[in-house]
Design a protein around this motif. Structure first.
Motif, PDB file in Angstrom:
ATOM      1  N   VAL A  27       0.845  -1.183   0.000  1.00  0.00           N
ATOM      2  CA  VAL A  27       0.000   0.000   0.000  1.00  0.00           C
ATOM      3  C   VAL A  27       0.886   1.241   0.000  1.00  0.00           C
ATOM      4  CG1 VAL A  27      -1.700   1.337   1.318  1.00  0.00           C
ATOM      5  CG2 VAL A  27      -1.818  -1.144   1.308  1.00  0.00           C
ATOM      6  N   TYR A  28       0.570   2.172  -0.880  1.00  0.00           N
ATOM      7  CA  TYR A  28       1.216   3.481  -0.839  1.00  0.00           C
ATOM      8  C   TYR A  28       0.238   4.414  -0.129  1.00  0.00           C
ATOM      9  CZ  TYR A  28       2.542   8.168  -2.063  1.00  0.00           C
ATOM     10  OH  TYR A  28       2.874   9.490  -1.974  1.00  0.00           O
ATOM     11  N   TRP A  29       0.678   5.076   0.918  1.00  0.00           N
ATOM     12  CA  TRP A  29      -0.166   6.012   1.657  1.00  0.00           C
ATOM     13  C   TRP A  29       0.160   7.439   1.235  1.00  0.00           C
ATOM     14  CZ3 TRP A  29      -4.221   4.628   4.505  1.00  0.00           C
ATOM     15  CH2 TRP A  29      -4.298   3.297   4.925  1.00  0.00           C
ATOM     16  N   SER A  30      -0.865   8.170   0.790  1.00  0.00           N
ATOM     17  CA  SER A  30      -0.708   9.588   0.457  1.00  0.00           C
ATOM     18  C   SER A  30      -0.642  10.405   1.739  1.00  0.00           C
ATOM     19  CB  SER A  30      -1.888  10.083  -0.379  1.00  0.00           C
ATOM     20  OG  SER A  30      -2.017   9.313  -1.539  1.00  0.00           O
ATOM     21  N   ASP A  31      -1.491  10.022   2.677  1.00  0.00           N
ATOM     22  CA  ASP A  31      -1.536  10.630   4.001  1.00  0.00           C
ATOM     23  C   ASP A  31      -2.149   9.597   4.926  1.00  0.00           C
ATOM     24  OD1 ASP A  31      -4.312  10.846   3.425  1.00  0.00           O
ATOM     25  OD2 ASP A  31      -4.135  12.944   2.872  1.00  0.00           O
ATOM     26  N   GLY A  32      -2.674   9.987   6.067  1.00  0.00           N
ATOM     27  CA  GLY A  32      -3.186   9.021   7.034  1.00  0.00           C
ATOM     28  C   GLY A  32      -4.536   8.430   6.717  1.00  0.00           C
ATOM     29  N   ASP A  33      -5.212   8.914   5.680  1.00  0.00           N
ATOM     30  CA  ASP A  33      -6.540   8.378   5.373  1.00  0.00           C
ATOM     31  C   ASP A  33      -6.754   8.027   3.900  1.00  0.00           C
ATOM     32  OD1 ASP A  33      -6.848  10.879   4.165  1.00  0.00           O
ATOM     33  OD2 ASP A  33      -8.198  11.647   5.694  1.00  0.00           O
ATOM     34  N   SER A  34      -5.725   8.108   3.081  1.00  0.00           N
ATOM     35  CA  SER A  34      -5.901   7.769   1.665  1.00  0.00           C
ATOM     36  C   SER A  34      -4.605   7.279   1.058  1.00  0.00           C
ATOM     37  CB  SER A  34      -6.424   8.973   0.886  1.00  0.00           C
ATOM     38  OG  SER A  34      -5.530  10.052   0.977  1.00  0.00           O
ATOM     39  N   GLY A  35      -4.768   6.507  -0.012  1.00  0.00           N
ATOM     40  CA  GLY A  35      -3.590   5.960  -0.658  1.00  0.00           C
ATOM     41  C   GLY A  35      -3.940   5.207  -1.926  1.00  0.00           C
ATOM     42  N   ARG A  36      -3.067   4.270  -2.273  1.00  0.00           N
ATOM     43  CA  ARG A  36      -3.236   3.507  -3.501  1.00  0.00           C
ATOM     44  C   ARG A  36      -2.770   2.074  -3.249  1.00  0.00           C
ATOM     45  NH1 ARG A  36      -0.392   6.719  -6.407  1.00  0.00           N
ATOM     46  NH2 ARG A  36       1.522   5.528  -6.257  1.00  0.00           N
ATOM     47  N   LEU A  37      -3.577   1.114  -3.724  1.00  0.00           N
ATOM     48  CA  LEU A  37      -3.211  -0.291  -3.618  1.00  0.00           C
ATOM     49  C   LEU A  37      -2.248  -0.657  -4.743  1.00  0.00           C
ATOM     50  CD1 LEU A  37      -6.718  -1.832  -2.830  1.00  0.00           C
ATOM     51  CD2 LEU A  37      -4.909  -1.183  -1.220  1.00  0.00           C
ATOM     52  N   SER A  38      -1.630  -1.820  -4.639  1.00  0.00           N
ATOM     53  CA  SER A  38      -0.641  -2.240  -5.638  1.00  0.00           C
ATOM     54  C   SER A  38      -1.246  -2.400  -7.029  1.00  0.00           C
ATOM     55  CB  SER A  38       0.043  -3.534  -5.203  1.00  0.00           C
ATOM     56  OG  SER A  38      -0.911  -4.563  -5.050  1.00  0.00           O
ATOM     57  N   ASP A  39      -2.562  -2.623  -7.114  1.00  0.00           N
ATOM     58  CA  ASP A  39      -3.199  -2.745  -8.432  1.00  0.00           C
ATOM     59  C   ASP A  39      -3.585  -1.385  -9.016  1.00  0.00           C
ATOM     60  OD1 ASP A  39      -5.469  -1.956  -7.013  1.00  0.00           O
ATOM     61  OD2 ASP A  39      -6.603  -3.768  -7.440  1.00  0.00           O
ATOM     62  N   GLY A  40      -3.229  -0.307  -8.308  1.00  0.00           N
ATOM     63  CA  GLY A  40      -3.519   1.040  -8.793  1.00  0.00           C
ATOM     64  C   GLY A  40      -4.799   1.649  -8.251  1.00  0.00           C
ATOM     65  N   THR A  41      -5.594   0.877  -7.519  1.00  0.00           N
ATOM     66  CA  THR A  41      -6.846   1.387  -6.958  1.00  0.00           C
ATOM     67  C   THR A  41      -6.552   2.479  -5.938  1.00  0.00           C
ATOM     68  OG1 THR A  41      -7.924  -0.770  -7.221  1.00  0.00           O
ATOM     69  CG2 THR A  41      -8.939   0.782  -5.665  1.00  0.00           C
TER      70      THR A  41
END
Length: 76
Positions: A1-15
């Motif tokens: 998981v890539y986290w943009s901040d503490g409540d949002s991000g992106r999964l490895s499949d790009g979601t």
């Protein structure tokens, strides 16, 4: 998981996702839309991001329930 901040991000499949019911401080620049309102908020935002990272580091993350998308087209 890539986290943009503490409540949002992106999964490895790009979601792109945003956690429902969580509103962490922003990490974005004060000059960008939706960014932090001041430098103190950015500092707190990076602390929240680190906490989310620690909770998920080395673990599989699965979205179990969705509530549609938000204005940035992230799955909520």
């Amino acid at each position: 998981v890539y986290w943009s901040d503490g409540d949002s991000g992106r999964l490895s499949d790009g979601t792109k996702f945003r956690l429902h019911g969580i509103d962490s401080p922003e990490t974005g620049s004060m000059k960008q839309r939706g960014g932090a309102k001041c430098e103190s908020e950015r500092v707190l935002g990076f602390e929240a991001k680190e906490a989310a990272l620690e909770l998920t580091r080395g673990k599989a993350v699965t979205i179990r329930e969705t509530r549609g998308t938000d204005r940035y087209e992230r799955t909520v």
